[in-house]
Design an enzyme around this catalytic site. Sequence first.
Site, short mmCIF file in Angstrom:
data_model
loop_
_atom_site.label_atom_id
_atom_site.label_comp_id
_atom_site.label_asym_id
_atom_site.label_seq_id
_atom_site.Cartn_x
_atom_site.Cartn_y
_atom_site.Cartn_z
N ALA A 137 -5.73 -2.14 4.63
CA ALA A 137 -7.19 -2.04 4.72
C ALA A 137 -7.79 -2.44 3.39
O ALA A 137 -7.11 -2.38 2.36
CB ALA A 137 -7.62 -0.61 5.06
N TYR A 138 -9.05 -2.83 3.43
CA TYR A 138 -9.83 -2.94 2.19
C TYR A 138 -10.19 -1.51 1.84
O TYR A 138 -10.98 -0.86 2.56
CB TYR A 138 -11.07 -3.80 2.45
CG TYR A 138 -11.94 -3.97 1.22
CD1 TYR A 138 -12.02 -5.18 0.55
CD2 TYR A 138 -12.69 -2.90 0.72
CE1 TYR A 138 -12.82 -5.34 -0.58
CE2 TYR A 138 -13.47 -3.03 -0.41
CZ TYR A 138 -13.54 -4.26 -1.05
OH TYR A 138 -14.31 -4.39 -2.16
N LYS A 162 -14.71 0.66 8.30
CA LYS A 162 -13.58 1.28 9.00
C LYS A 162 -13.99 1.72 10.40
O LYS A 162 -13.21 1.60 11.35
CB LYS A 162 -13.05 2.47 8.20
CG LYS A 162 -12.35 2.11 6.90
CD LYS A 162 -11.01 1.39 7.09
CE LYS A 162 -9.93 2.30 7.66
NZ LYS A 162 -8.62 1.59 7.78
N ASP A 214 -11.46 9.68 7.44
CA ASP A 214 -12.53 10.67 7.54
C ASP A 214 -13.88 10.10 7.11
O ASP A 214 -14.92 10.69 7.43
CB ASP A 214 -12.19 11.87 6.64
CG ASP A 214 -11.94 11.43 5.20
OD1 ASP A 214 -11.01 10.65 4.97
OD2 ASP A 214 -12.71 11.85 4.30
N GLY A 225 0.82 -1.21 0.00
CA GLY A 225 0.00 0.00 0.00
C GLY A 225 0.85 1.26 0.00
O GLY A 225 2.05 1.23 0.29
N LEU A 277 -5.31 -10.13 6.42
CA LEU A 277 -6.24 -9.75 7.50
C LEU A 277 -7.59 -10.46 7.35
O LEU A 277 -8.36 -10.52 8.30
CB LEU A 277 -6.44 -8.24 7.53
CG LEU A 277 -5.24 -7.43 8.04
CD1 LEU A 277 -5.53 -5.93 7.96
CD2 LEU A 277 -4.89 -7.80 9.49
N TYR A 281 -17.60 1.10 2.98
CA TYR A 281 -16.20 1.26 3.37
C TYR A 281 -16.10 2.02 4.70
O TYR A 281 -15.43 1.57 5.63
CB TYR A 281 -15.44 2.01 2.26
CG TYR A 281 -14.08 2.54 2.68
CD1 TYR A 281 -13.00 1.70 2.87
CD2 TYR A 281 -13.90 3.91 2.90
CE1 TYR A 281 -11.76 2.20 3.26
CE2 TYR A 281 -12.66 4.42 3.27
CZ TYR A 281 -11.60 3.56 3.46
OH TYR A 281 -10.37 4.06 3.85
N1 NAP Z 1 -6.21 6.51 0.42
C1 NAP Z 1 -6.87 7.43 1.07
O1 NAP Z 1 -7.23 8.48 0.53
C2 NAP Z 1 -7.15 7.24 2.54
C3 NAP Z 1 -7.87 8.25 3.21
C4 NAP Z 1 -8.10 8.11 4.58
C5 NAP Z 1 -7.65 6.98 5.25
N2 NAP Z 1 -6.99 6.00 4.56
C6 NAP Z 1 -6.54 4.83 5.31
O2 NAP Z 1 -5.13 4.83 5.28
C7 NAP Z 1 -4.66 3.49 5.37
C8 NAP Z 1 -3.65 3.23 4.28
O3 NAP Z 1 -4.31 3.46 3.04
P1 NAP Z 1 -3.53 3.46 1.65
O4 NAP Z 1 -4.04 4.61 0.87
O5 NAP Z 1 -2.07 3.29 1.87
O6 NAP Z 1 -4.17 2.14 1.02
P2 NAP Z 1 -3.75 1.30 -0.26
O7 NAP Z 1 -2.65 1.98 -1.01
O8 NAP Z 1 -5.01 0.96 -0.96
O9 NAP Z 1 -3.14 0.01 0.42
C9 NAP Z 1 -3.91 -0.85 1.17
C10 NAP Z 1 -3.04 -1.97 1.63
O10 NAP Z 1 -3.83 -2.90 2.35
C11 NAP Z 1 -3.48 -4.18 1.88
N3 NAP Z 1 -4.54 -5.13 2.09
C12 NAP Z 1 -5.76 -5.16 1.53
N4 NAP Z 1 -6.42 -6.25 1.94
C13 NAP Z 1 -5.59 -6.91 2.77
C14 NAP Z 1 -5.68 -8.11 3.50
N5 NAP Z 1 -6.76 -8.90 3.44
N6 NAP Z 1 -4.63 -8.48 4.26
C15 NAP Z 1 -3.51 -7.74 4.31
N7 NAP Z 1 -3.36 -6.61 3.64
C16 NAP Z 1 -4.38 -6.20 2.87
C17 NAP Z 1 -3.18 -4.00 0.42
O11 NAP Z 1 -2.44 -5.10 -0.04
P3 NAP Z 1 -2.64 -5.63 -1.56
O12 NAP Z 1 -2.05 -4.56 -2.43
O13 NAP Z 1 -1.87 -6.89 -1.55
O14 NAP Z 1 -4.11 -5.83 -1.76
C18 NAP Z 1 -2.37 -2.74 0.49
O15 NAP Z 1 -1.06 -3.01 0.87
C19 NAP Z 1 -5.90 2.60 5.32
O16 NAP Z 1 -6.27 2.27 6.63
C20 NAP Z 1 -6.96 3.50 4.72
O17 NAP Z 1 -8.24 3.11 5.15
C21 NAP Z 1 -6.72 6.11 3.22
#
Ligand code: NAP
Length: 296
Positions: free
Chosen positions: A60-61, A129, A102, A10, A37, A125
């Site tokens: 996260a998903y 969360k 958020d 991620g 997870l 989603y």
């Molecule tokens: N992106 C945003 O704008 C945003 C905003 C607010 C909060 N967040 C939060 O910030 C955090 C990081 O987000 P990000 O943007 O870095 O997300 P991301 O780039 O979509 O990465 C998500 C990660 O979770 C992994 N993952 C998904 N399903 C999994 C499972 N079953 N077991 C283990 N790993 C799994 C994915 O692995 P694979 O690639 O192998 O599927 C990936 O490494 C998350 O908690 C997200 O909810 C994100």
Amino acid sequence: MRILIVGRSGQLAQELAARLPRDGHQVTALGQPELDLARPETIARAVEQVAPEAIVNAAAYTAVDRAEDERDAAFAVNETGSGLLAQEAAGRGVPLVHVSTDYVFDGTKDGPYAEDDVTGPQGVYGASKLAGEQAVLAAHPRSVVLRTAWVCGAHGNNFLKTMLRLGAEREKLSVVADQHGAPTFTADIAEAIARMLPGLAAAPAGDARFGVFHYSGLPFTTWHGFATEIFRQAAGRGAKVPGEVAAITTDQYPTKAKRPANSRLDCTRITAVHGIDPADWRVSLSTALDGLLSRG
Ligand SMILES: NC(=O)c1ccc[n+]([C@@H]2O[C@H](COP(=O)([O-])OP(=O)(O)OC[C@H]3O[C@@H](n4cnc5c(N)ncnc54)[C@H](OP(=O)(O)O)[C@@H]3O)[C@@H](O)[C@H]2O)c1
């Protein structure tokens, strides 16, 4: 410290894996299939093998629209899996930083959201969360739930990289101008977590350093304002940018899952308790563009 980062591929996980070793930590980043997870048996096994002194859950998903059709899959990862990870952390007596969003809010508040404002996710989603936050806090009193928003950076897929790609291809782009928030760069989130971790390792349950915290960039803007600044800075580096960035409304850009109109997070608590200030995202954008555009 020996630190386990959950979520190897991620955008935030990759940034943490680059940042935390700089403080002398021994870092292991694990993701699927070793630590899935959605498969409880892999969680216990991975934690046992790494024997971490702190855990950061950056997995996260995150497929916001797809989650509307995959409720069980979203909850399996974001609620059940995250809760089980917190149980493992509790069992080992090590602190956990769990990243959240958020999207737990409905976005109807006028001002920035504080940590104890009423939640009300608008989609699957966000609901998954929020359930995850509750599962984590119930399982482990030495947890931090770190809510952030509009995450982007050099790794993975995000709005910044989409804008740079589309901007190089098209003369005109339309970007939503009635959703308010602030971009948060993964480098800044990783820095915030790096600064928190030593204190968390030393803090007992009940300490003010645990609980829910908001962390996002400043100043507040809209997606349109963010896109405009991306292209202003990118053009200054010689990148091809669109001639026009039109401001549109959310209604003109329909998505399966509803997005909050207000994603502004009040970050005063993390400053008061952890001494961590929100970063100016325009400066972080500049650093990210230096890396992204020089790579061609
Ligand atoms: N992106 C945003 O704008 C945003 C905003 C607010 C909060 N967040 C939060 O910030 C955090 C990081 O987000 P990000 O943007 O870095 O997300 P991301 O780039 O979509 O990465 C998500 C990660 O979770 C992994 N993952 C998904 N399903 C999994 C499972 N079953 N077991 C283990 N790993 C799994 C994915 O692995 P694979 O690639 O192998 O599927 C990936 O490494 C998350 O908690 C997200 O909810 C994100």
